[in-house]
Design an enzyme around this catalytic site. Structure first.
Site, PDB file in Angstrom:
ATOM      1  N   LYS A 107       0.830  -1.465   0.080  1.00  0.00           N
ATOM      2  CA  LYS A 107      -0.063   0.052   0.210  1.00  0.00           C
ATOM      3  C   LYS A 107       0.909   1.217  -0.102  1.00  0.00           C
ATOM      4  O   LYS A 107       1.925   1.264   0.714  1.00  0.00           O
ATOM      5  CB  LYS A 107      -0.785  -0.418   1.206  1.00  0.00           C
ATOM      6  N   SER A 197      -9.752   1.669   3.049  1.00  0.00           N
ATOM      7  CA  SER A 197      -8.582   2.540   2.482  1.00  0.00           C
ATOM      8  C   SER A 197      -7.613   1.724   1.662  1.00  0.00           C
ATOM      9  O   SER A 197      -6.792   2.066   0.973  1.00  0.00           O
ATOM     10  CB  SER A 197      -8.036   3.193   3.428  1.00  0.00           C
ATOM     11  N   SER A 221     -10.090  -1.197   7.522  1.00  0.00           N
ATOM     12  CA  SER A 221      -9.494  -0.690   6.263  1.00  0.00           C
ATOM     13  C   SER A 221      -8.615  -1.928   5.601  1.00  0.00           C
ATOM     14  O   SER A 221      -8.126  -1.850   4.444  1.00  0.00           O
ATOM     15  CB  SER A 221      -8.301   0.356   6.256  1.00  0.00           C
TER      16      SER A 221
END
Length: 552
Positions: A107, A197, A221
């Site tokens: 990420k 997210s 998330s």
């Protein structure tokens, strides 16, 4: 990082690889469905090379992420990926390097000390780099992983604005759910959300753009995108995986975790990632087994006590199951039946603590100025702990990790966004403005009170009381519905695909898309949760290959 911890993790992962059943021949046309374990076997057997794997994933990224449905899950590619892969051609996964040659995305809030920027999806941090690899990235590299690139995300892990769509960042654009990539509203916001997210991390694995990925969670998330994309994830106990080098929201709840296609793959990655780190004090209390894949058997559910926080005699307090849409409710009923068939004892009892969450002093009133929000002009109530810790933790990251940028503080980010509002503030920055009003040193009594209340409601009177009172091995939650209570307590959750549902809460028709089943437990219980999840996974076999994305 202690060398002995790295060595033990690697030995454990390699040992499990040898124990795993022989995998079928790896078919390049099915990279979207091949498990990381299958890929490791193919590398070990010489049926594929690391370079060939990276090229195959790059072809899929070009065909489906940059072109075709334009999933937009990969924010940036590592320019050194092919060169790194070349160094692993002919190197077999081993005790020393259990992930040798395996392409993994991280990420884009996880620092890499290479040519790749670390941006959190923010235009303010475009081009910003990191002084060093995040600790978890070092562990991946030591294990032989090829860092393929950075996954797109909700900007600043969904703490910039109120009602920002999941998977949107001003730098990376909008991630799409691969099960319904063409469905969007008039503003281009997906009708079927790609999840929280860590949306890019999840979509990339679901669409076969990498072997596995790493996401992060503060509250939901990892779990929400895993649920929406039919994946396995582990939201670990805070402190199991080092947070050093991760762009933060709130250190009380932040953690990283794996996104994979199988429970075994998630366990293999935990073997590598779970290690004490002097840069993260929370890891010093860590408790982990030598091998997370030990005990992954089909009969692991037999005799387990599984709590279902849904009491038919107390419908007004049925907060987790009572409001499920009919298709999701049917899916959860089927999942519970599978658990009973496997020999689990189901304990149905309400969890009264939910009434405390978001209770006195734990939220802050913030005016929603997001012009695209259905709730614009109303007062939102984000958690006090998030807003206060955000300013403190983000300023520390910018001071200690960020390079190649003029941005030094949250104040600089707010000012940059205001100066570039046409590009940076499509959904506003109301949460950042609220966080800016705090002192930034965590000295305020309202912050300390809110954190104490979170622990009282979610931990002491929540998970601890529920698990201890009913002598449970795990709590079963539908989808990501239980994310907040486990996250505030700092406790782990493991999600497994539970099946497919369709439609939206407001009645829109959609194609089928996934819905997950979550096993949550007390601190450091990841190993037990993985065993239970594995038994359910093997008995239910609910993960299906993503339709409509053949080999490019």
């Amino acid at each position: 990082m202690q060398k002995s911890s790295r060595r033990n993790a690697g030995i454990a992962a390699a040992a499990v690889s040898a124990e795993a059943p022989t995998s079928p021949k790896l078919d390049h046309a099915r990279l979207d469905h091949a498990s990381m374990s299958d890929i490791a076997h193919a590398l070990a057997d010489g049926r594929v090379t690391a370079t060939a794997l990276v090229k195959a994933y790059l072809a899929r990224i070009e065909a489906y992420d940059r072109d075709g449905p334009k999933l937009n899950a990969v924010r940036a590619l590592n320019p050194d990926a092919l060169a790194i892969a070349g160094r692993f051609d002919g190197v077999k996964p081993s005790a020393k390097r259990p992930l040798a040659g395996i392409p993994i995305l991280v990420k884009d809030n996880i620092a890499t000390g290479d040519a790749q920027p670390t941006t959190a999806g923010s235009l303010a941090l475009e081009g910003a780099r990191a002084r060093d690899d995040a600790t978890l990235v070092k562990l991946l590299r030591d294990a032989g992983a090829v860092i393929l690139g950075k996954a797109n995300l909700t900007e600043f892990s969904n703490m910039l604005a109120i009602d920002m769509p999941s998977g949107y960042s001003s730098l990376g654009g909008q991630v799409k759910n691969p099960y319904a990539p063409a469905l969007a509203d008039d503003h281009g916001i997906p009708v079927v959300s790609p999840g929280g997210s860590s949306a890019g991390s999840a979509v990339a694995v679901a669409a076969g753009l990498c072997a596995a990925s790493i996401g992060t969670e503060t509250s939901g998330s990892l779990l929400f995108p895993a649920s929406q994309n039919g994946l396995v994830t582990v939201k670990p106990t805070v402190g199991l995986i080092s947070r050093a080098g991760i762009v933060p929201i709130a250190h009380s709840q932040d953690t990283a975790g794996p996104m994979t296609r199988t429970v075994r793959d998630a366990a293999l990655l935990l073997n590598v990632l779970a290690a004490k780190d002097p840069l993260d004090p929370a890891t010093q209390k860590q408790r982990r087994p030598a091998n997370y894949t030990a005990g992954l058997t089909r009969d692991a559910m037999k005799g387990a006590r599984i709590g279902v926080p849904s009491d038919p005699a107390d419908p007004l307090n049925d907060c987790f199951y009572g409001k499920l849409p009919p298709k999701s409710a049917k899916l959860m009923a089927e999942a519970i039946q599978v658990l009973e068939d496997l020999g689990a004892l189901i304990v149905r009892a309400s969890m009264p603590t939910l009434g405390w969450i978001g209770g006195p002093g734990t939220t802050m009133a913030v005016l929603n100025r997001n012009l695209l929000s259905r709730h614009k002009g109303t007062v939102a109530r984000p958690p006090v702990v998030f807003l206060y810790e955000l300013k403190y933790d983000l300023n520390l990251y910018l001071r200690d990790w960020a390079t190649n940028t003029d941005i030094k503080t949250m104040t600089d980010i707010v000012a940059f966004n205001e100066a570039n509002a046409d590009r940076a503030l499509r959904f506003g920055q109301d949460n950042f403005l609220a966080a800016e009003m705090t002192r930034g040193d965590l000295s305020e009594r309202e912050y300390k009170s809110a954190r104490a209340m979170d622990l009282l409601s979610a931990k002491t009177r929540g998970m601890d009381a529920y698990v201890n009172g009913h002598k449970l091995d795990a709590v079963l939650f539908p989808g990501a519905y239980g994310a907040a209570i486990a996250a505030r307590a700092g406790y782990p959750s493991v999600m497994v695909p539970g099946g497919l549902v369709s439609g939206t809460d407001d009645g829109k028709d959609t194609p089928d898309y996934p819905f997950g089943v979550t096993f949550a437990g007390r601190a450091w219980s990841e190993h037990k949760l993985l065993r239970l999840a594995y038994a359910y996974e093997q008995a239910s076999a609910k993960r299906k290959p993503l339709p409509g994305l053949p080999a490019p």
